[in-house]
Design a protein around this motif. Structure first.
Motif, PDB file in Angstrom:
ATOM      1  N   ARG A   1      -8.385   3.372  -6.443  1.00  0.00           N
ATOM      2  CA  ARG A   1      -7.877   2.693  -5.245  1.00  0.00           C
ATOM      3  C   ARG A   1      -6.646   1.843  -5.530  1.00  0.00           C
ATOM      4  N   VAL A   2      -6.370   1.580  -6.828  1.00  0.00           N
ATOM      5  CA  VAL A   2      -5.215   0.765  -7.201  1.00  0.00           C
ATOM      6  C   VAL A   2      -4.295   1.592  -8.090  1.00  0.00           C
TER       7      VAL A   2
ATOM      8  N   MET B   1       0.836  -1.199   0.000  1.00  0.00           N
ATOM      9  CA  MET B   1       0.000   0.000   0.000  1.00  0.00           C
ATOM     10  C   MET B   1       0.868   1.244   0.000  1.00  0.00           C
ATOM     11  N   LEU B   2       0.410   2.251  -0.719  1.00  0.00           N
ATOM     12  CA  LEU B   2       1.073   3.537  -0.744  1.00  0.00           C
ATOM     13  C   LEU B   2       0.599   4.368   0.434  1.00  0.00           C
ATOM     14  N   PRO B   3       1.316   5.439   0.775  1.00  0.00           N
ATOM     15  CA  PRO B   3       0.911   6.272   1.927  1.00  0.00           C
ATOM     16  C   PRO B   3      -0.521   6.791   1.835  1.00  0.00           C
ATOM     17  N   ASN B   4      -1.032   6.993   0.620  1.00  0.00           N
ATOM     18  CA  ASN B   4      -2.394   7.519   0.477  1.00  0.00           C
ATOM     19  C   ASN B   4      -3.455   6.414   0.545  1.00  0.00           C
ATOM     20  N   GLY B   5      -3.039   5.182   0.857  1.00  0.00           N
ATOM     21  CA  GLY B   5      -3.992   4.076   0.984  1.00  0.00           C
ATOM     22  C   GLY B   5      -4.228   3.300  -0.293  1.00  0.00           C
ATOM     23  N   GLN B   6      -3.645   3.750  -1.389  1.00  0.00           N
ATOM     24  CA  GLN B   6      -3.784   3.010  -2.641  1.00  0.00           C
ATOM     25  C   GLN B   6      -2.990   1.706  -2.574  1.00  0.00           C
ATOM     26  N   ILE B   7      -3.514   0.709  -3.233  1.00  0.00           N
ATOM     27  CA  ILE B   7      -2.790  -0.549  -3.396  1.00  0.00           C
ATOM     28  C   ILE B   7      -1.933  -0.415  -4.648  1.00  0.00           C
ATOM     29  N   LYS B   8      -0.685  -0.837  -4.561  1.00  0.00           N
ATOM     30  CA  LYS B   8       0.222  -0.753  -5.694  1.00  0.00           C
ATOM     31  C   LYS B   8       0.313  -2.134  -6.360  1.00  0.00           C
ATOM     32  N   VAL B   9       0.078  -2.163  -7.678  1.00  0.00           N
ATOM     33  CA  VAL B   9       0.178  -3.401  -8.444  1.00  0.00           C
ATOM     34  C   VAL B   9       1.138  -3.152  -9.600  1.00  0.00           C
ATOM     35  N   ILE B  10       2.154  -4.008  -9.695  1.00  0.00           N
ATOM     36  CA  ILE B  10       3.126  -3.887 -10.771  1.00  0.00           C
ATOM     37  C   ILE B  10       3.003  -5.098 -11.679  1.00  0.00           C
TER      38      ILE B  10
ATOM     39  N   LYS C   1      -4.917  -2.247 -17.103  1.00  0.00           N
ATOM     40  CA  LYS C   1      -5.925  -1.273 -17.532  1.00  0.00           C
ATOM     41  C   LYS C   1      -7.282  -1.627 -16.932  1.00  0.00           C
ATOM     42  N   GLY C   2      -7.608  -2.891 -16.916  1.00  0.00           N
ATOM     43  CA  GLY C   2      -8.875  -3.314 -16.317  1.00  0.00           C
ATOM     44  C   GLY C   2      -8.928  -2.990 -14.838  1.00  0.00           C
ATOM     45  N   MET C   3      -7.832  -3.279 -14.131  1.00  0.00           N
ATOM     46  CA  MET C   3      -7.788  -2.981 -12.694  1.00  0.00           C
ATOM     47  C   MET C   3      -7.904  -1.488 -12.435  1.00  0.00           C
ATOM     48  N   ALA C   4      -7.194  -0.696 -13.223  1.00  0.00           N
ATOM     49  CA  ALA C   4      -7.230   0.756 -13.038  1.00  0.00           C
ATOM     50  C   ALA C   4      -8.624   1.294 -13.314  1.00  0.00           C
ATOM     51  N   ASN C   5      -9.278   0.753 -14.323  1.00  0.00           N
ATOM     52  CA  ASN C   5     -10.601   1.255 -14.704  1.00  0.00           C
ATOM     53  C   ASN C   5     -11.698   0.883 -13.714  1.00  0.00           C
ATOM     54  N   ILE C   6     -11.592  -0.261 -13.071  1.00  0.00           N
ATOM     55  CA  ILE C   6     -12.670  -0.664 -12.152  1.00  0.00           C
ATOM     56  C   ILE C   6     -12.388  -0.312 -10.696  1.00  0.00           C
ATOM     57  N   SER C   7     -11.167   0.148 -10.393  1.00  0.00           N
ATOM     58  CA  SER C   7     -10.818   0.385  -8.987  1.00  0.00           C
ATOM     59  C   SER C   7     -11.150   1.787  -8.491  1.00  0.00           C
ATOM     60  N   SER C   8     -11.599   2.661  -9.351  1.00  0.00           N
ATOM     61  CA  SER C   8     -11.923   4.040  -8.962  1.00  0.00           C
ATOM     62  C   SER C   8     -10.782   4.720  -8.222  1.00  0.00           C
TER      63      SER C   8
END
Length: 140
Positions: free
Chosen positions: A91-92, A11-20, A82-89
């Protein structure tokens, strides 16, 4: 040291989950055609078959008379991100790592990928140029 058992490690400091994602960036060139046209150039719709460069050029020329091409960042990892970014609003935080050529296609790929919510972290190679052509059958 990274503790993989820690559920907050990615998780990033802003609460986002990081996916590489690691993968081959592929610039898909899509032609939207109807099923009738597709039936004149393929035995059946769907699937994916490897073709030669000459066949790709022929197919692109043939299809260009029926539809305008659109260029879309692709590749398996990029498509998932792209799918994860588009559906996560938001958060990812999605990052794609891979390698591209030093050309206009690579620049276009990076810009379009970023517009779709994926951060490109791409190495630049001075050799090689990759492109994949896809004919998409659907209503115009």
């Amino acid at each position: 040291m990274h503790n993989s058992a820690d559920p907050h490690a990615s998780m990033l400091p802003n609460g986002q989950i990081k996916v590489i994602g690691l993968g081959d960036p592929v610039m898909d060139v899509l032609f939207r055609v109807d099923y009738q046209f597709l039936s004149t150039i393929a035995e059946r719709s769907g699937g994916c078959i490897p073709i030669t460069h000459e066949e790709m050029v022929w197919l692109a020329q043939l299809t260009a008379g029926h539809a305008e091409p659109s260029r879309v960042p692709g590749g398996s990892a990029a498509n998932v991100l792209k799918g994860m970014a588009n559906i996560s609003s938001g958060r990812v935080h999605c990052i794609l790592m891979g390698m591209v050529g030093a050309d206009a296609t690579a620049k276009d790929y990076k810009q379009k990928l970023q517009k779709q919510g994926v951060q490109p972290m791409l190495l630049v190679s001075s050799i090689g140029q990759y492109m994949e052509w896809t004919v998409y059958a659907g209503s115009n």
